[in-house]
Motif scaffolding. Sequence first.
Motif, PDB file in Angstrom:
ATOM      1  N   LEU A  49      -1.317  -1.315  -4.271  1.00 13.30           N
ATOM      2  CA  LEU A  49      -2.506  -0.497  -4.068  1.00 13.30           C
ATOM      3  C   LEU A  49      -2.073   0.945  -3.840  1.00 13.30           C
ATOM      4  CD1 LEU A  49      -4.423  -2.810  -1.557  1.00 13.30           C
ATOM      5  CD2 LEU A  49      -4.733  -2.657  -4.032  1.00 13.30           C
ATOM      6  N   VAL A  55      -5.662   0.161  -8.093  1.00  5.61           N
ATOM      7  CA  VAL A  55      -5.103  -1.195  -8.109  1.00  5.61           C
ATOM      8  C   VAL A  55      -4.294  -1.342  -9.386  1.00  5.61           C
ATOM      9  CG1 VAL A  55      -5.596  -3.667  -8.030  1.00  5.61           C
ATOM     10  CG2 VAL A  55      -7.127  -2.052  -6.854  1.00  5.61           C
ATOM     11  N   LEU A  64     -11.195  -0.461   3.218  1.00 11.37           N
ATOM     12  CA  LEU A  64     -10.191  -1.193   2.444  1.00 11.37           C
ATOM     13  C   LEU A  64      -9.522  -2.255   3.303  1.00 11.37           C
ATOM     14  CD1 LEU A  64      -8.467  -1.673  -0.066  1.00 11.37           C
ATOM     15  CD2 LEU A  64      -7.011   0.245   0.651  1.00 11.37           C
ATOM     16  N   HIS A  99       0.862  -1.181   0.000  1.00 11.38           N
ATOM     17  CA  HIS A  99       0.000   0.000   0.000  1.00 11.38           C
ATOM     18  C   HIS A  99       0.895   1.225   0.000  1.00 11.38           C
ATOM     19  CE1 HIS A  99      -2.429   3.264   1.761  1.00 11.38           C
ATOM     20  NE2 HIS A  99      -3.465   2.655   1.211  1.00 11.38           N
ATOM     21  N   VAL A 147      -9.465   4.143  -4.723  1.00 11.80           N
ATOM     22  CA  VAL A 147      -8.299   3.303  -4.460  1.00 11.80           C
ATOM     23  C   VAL A 147      -7.799   2.797  -5.802  1.00 11.80           C
ATOM     24  CG1 VAL A 147      -7.471   1.179  -3.374  1.00 11.80           C
ATOM     25  CG2 VAL A 147      -9.184   2.599  -2.212  1.00 11.80           C
ATOM     26  N   ALA A 197     -13.029   1.849  -6.224  1.00  9.19           N
ATOM     27  CA  ALA A 197     -11.711   1.358  -6.649  1.00  9.19           C
ATOM     28  C   ALA A 197     -11.660   1.313  -8.167  1.00  9.19           C
ATOM     29  CB  ALA A 197     -11.437  -0.026  -6.073  1.00  9.19           C
TER      30      ALA A 197
END
Length: 331
Positions: free
Chosen positions: A161, A80, A178, A67, A78, A124
């Motif tokens: 992430l 990815v 999360l 992260h 978020v 996300a």
Amino acid sequence: MVLVGSVILPHGAMIFDGDPNSASEDCRRRYEVLDEGLKTSCSTLYKACSAAGEEVSRMAPDLVILHTPHGISLSRSVGVYVNPTATGTAEWNDCWGDIKLELPMDSVLANQLLTNLRDNGINAEGICCFTNYDAPLRWGEIVPLWFIKNHLKNEAKYLILSQSLLRGEEALKQRQSLGRALSAFIDGLSDSRVVLAISGDLSHTHPHSCDNPLYQPNPRWNIAVNPEAASMFGRCAEGWAKSAPTDLLTSTVGELHTSGETWDPVVAEQWLKQADKLHPTARSCGIGGFWVLHTLLYSHVERGVSFAPRFLAREAPTYYGMMVALFLKRQ
């Protein structure tokens, strides 16, 4: 999939200047001219990060989830990373470009996680760079992952992430959600050993006497020095990582000890909440990741898993603080 442990690692590239035997000629050269205080702090952090890397190696992870607060950040989502590979350097202020990594990414699992996060109501989005060529990485990812990858004895894949740009209460809720979703996602898969790594530093408002611009804040940032907030934030972060007794919560003195062999999320949360209150003046880039990790570990504890804290270092070589800590799954 089993969570075998977690690690907090800083991302200050100056850490590499604490190694007198570095493979980097530039790092060795800078080490020789560091003032003693900066040299001691950087060396302490380098040794602590190396020890953390060795501990992660003993966990033998198949997957390392990182992260980061300094990756490709989206406004409200978020991020990815879904590229099959990632590469980059620890470059900062035109230095440390010779600290490099190339990473094999688990793009299949990244897309599964992306779907899972959305199913759990988390905003996300996938980040795919340059039509599936290497995703670009910088110091926020390279510094912590360098200490992990260069100590691993087994092959592992990586999943990254990226923290969103949300602030305040909205950001806190997203990071807690999360953490809970990650905890369930990891438990819902089989045949893999997972380590969660948090890239993050402490307060950026420490006073400093360093006269080398390389280790100074950029004047354009206009960061106000706040030694009281900086010192107390670092102490609270350490208290959280150790789940230290809360009778020292408001004290500025006294060594912090763990409250037992097992990390206690109820006790630890009181320290993290206090750090969160200090954040607006202490200005830490790590607090978001700390909340993700805290909520993930708390969720595991609620399902009967326990963790042993191992605190390795906390230093402020210059204007920002850094710490190294591990949470080891107890057998």
